[in-house]
Design an enzyme around this catalytic site. Structure first.
Site, short mmCIF file in Angstrom:
data_model
loop_
_atom_site.label_atom_id
_atom_site.label_comp_id
_atom_site.label_asym_id
_atom_site.label_seq_id
_atom_site.Cartn_x
_atom_site.Cartn_y
_atom_site.Cartn_z
N HIS A 1 38.33 47.63 37.08
CA HIS A 1 37.99 47.49 38.50
C HIS A 1 38.37 48.76 39.23
O HIS A 1 39.27 49.49 38.80
CB HIS A 1 38.75 46.33 39.14
CG HIS A 1 38.38 44.97 38.65
ND1 HIS A 1 37.69 44.06 39.41
CD2 HIS A 1 38.63 44.36 37.46
CE1 HIS A 1 37.52 42.94 38.73
NE2 HIS A 1 38.09 43.10 37.54
N ASN B 1 35.38 37.15 41.45
CA ASN B 1 34.61 36.89 40.23
C ASN B 1 33.22 36.33 40.52
O ASN B 1 32.69 35.53 39.75
CB ASN B 1 35.39 35.97 39.29
CG ASN B 1 36.28 36.75 38.34
OD1 ASN B 1 35.83 37.66 37.68
ND2 ASN B 1 37.55 36.40 38.31
N ASP C 1 39.82 39.62 43.82
CA ASP C 1 38.75 39.52 42.84
C ASP C 1 38.23 38.08 42.89
O ASP C 1 38.90 37.16 42.46
CB ASP C 1 39.31 39.86 41.46
CG ASP C 1 38.29 39.70 40.35
OD1 ASP C 1 37.13 39.33 40.64
OD2 ASP C 1 38.66 39.91 39.18
#
Length: 260
Positions: free
Chosen positions: A247, A151, A149
């Site tokens: 997610h 971001n 991840d």
């Protein structure tokens, strides 16, 4: 070779929603998990967190119920690296690397800056450190698969409401420029986009405003690879048939990739 990257938003929460049973069916070679939100001693008594047939390694954050990464592999690594001597990474449990003779696989959880300026500054500093770290890894000559991840959504195609988010963490010009450099001058490849160039391909959805149902999401989960693996990308999937987290698991099949 099948590789899964998944931000669990709490490994115990994901397992309560059936993640462990789903994972048994996948027969993945590597499973890279982010945001475990648990310390290893809280998991050790339950086999569901240590799947049969896998070598499993958890890296905990110092803070309870926060961050944390894990990596499962069918083939035990020659070396495990879970300390990189960068305190925002080590203290928050954001990195684990499995090394093989010709391949390194990494589970990475980059900081978010959504909580305010202080954490955004931490994120920018982390990006600077990680760019240097990646260039050092490239010098080993090994193939690299960095799952995680990040971001950050890269292009307008990678999030639904890109116009409204241009001044928000996760789609700031500086963050996107960092990905430009990663997939440009630094020579890394966004494995998902090797195969899938379509819009509306997201890996994260807010819990608010029925974002999942409306597919109002962001593609912020990646498998970042070195160029020698680009022509090995055989199939890419975002698993949306099940919902274990905010997610979705990112699944990529690589053809003809050997550990040795």
């Amino acid at each position: 070779m099948k590789v899964i990257s998944f931000n669990a938003n709490g490994i115990r929460s994901a397992v309560s929603k059936g993640f462990d049973k789903w994972l048994q069916q996948q027969q993945a070679d590597f499973v890279c998990i982010q945001e475990t939100k648990a310390h290893r001693h809280q998991l050790e008594s339950q086999a569901c967190y240590f799947p049969v047939g896998y070598y499993c390694h958890y890296v905990d954050a110092q803070k309870k119920g926060y961050s944390g990464v894990a990596l499962y592999a069918k083939e035990p690594p020659l070396q495990v690296i879970d300390k990189v001597h960068y305190s925002p990474c080590d203290d928050e449990g954001r990195y684990v690397q499995f090394d093989y003779p010709n391949l390194s696989v990494i589970s990475l959880y980059l900081p978010s800056g959504t909580s305010g300026d202080l954490r955004q500054s931490v994120k920018f500093n982390f990006l600077d450190w990680f760019a240097t770290h990646l260039l050092t890894l490239r010098q080993t000559g090994k193939s690299l698969i960095i799952c995680g991840d990040f971001n950050i959504a890269h292009h307008p195609i990678d999030l639904k409401n890109w116009r409204a988010n241009q001044t928000h963490s996760g789609f700031l010009p500086e963050e996107r420029a960092w990905l430009d450099a990663l997939f440009g001058a630094m020579g890394f490849v966004d494995a998902f986009r090797v195969i899938n160039q379509e819009k509306d391909q997201y890996t994260w959805w807010s819990h608010r405003g029925r974002a999942w149902e409306k597919n109002v999401g962001w593609r912020i989960d990646y498998q970042v690879i070195t160029p020698q693996l680009q022509d090995k990308v055989a199939a890419v999937t975002i698993e949306k048939n099940y919902r274990f987290s905010d997610h979705a698991p990112l699944i990529i099949d690589y053809c003809g990739v050997a550990h040795a």
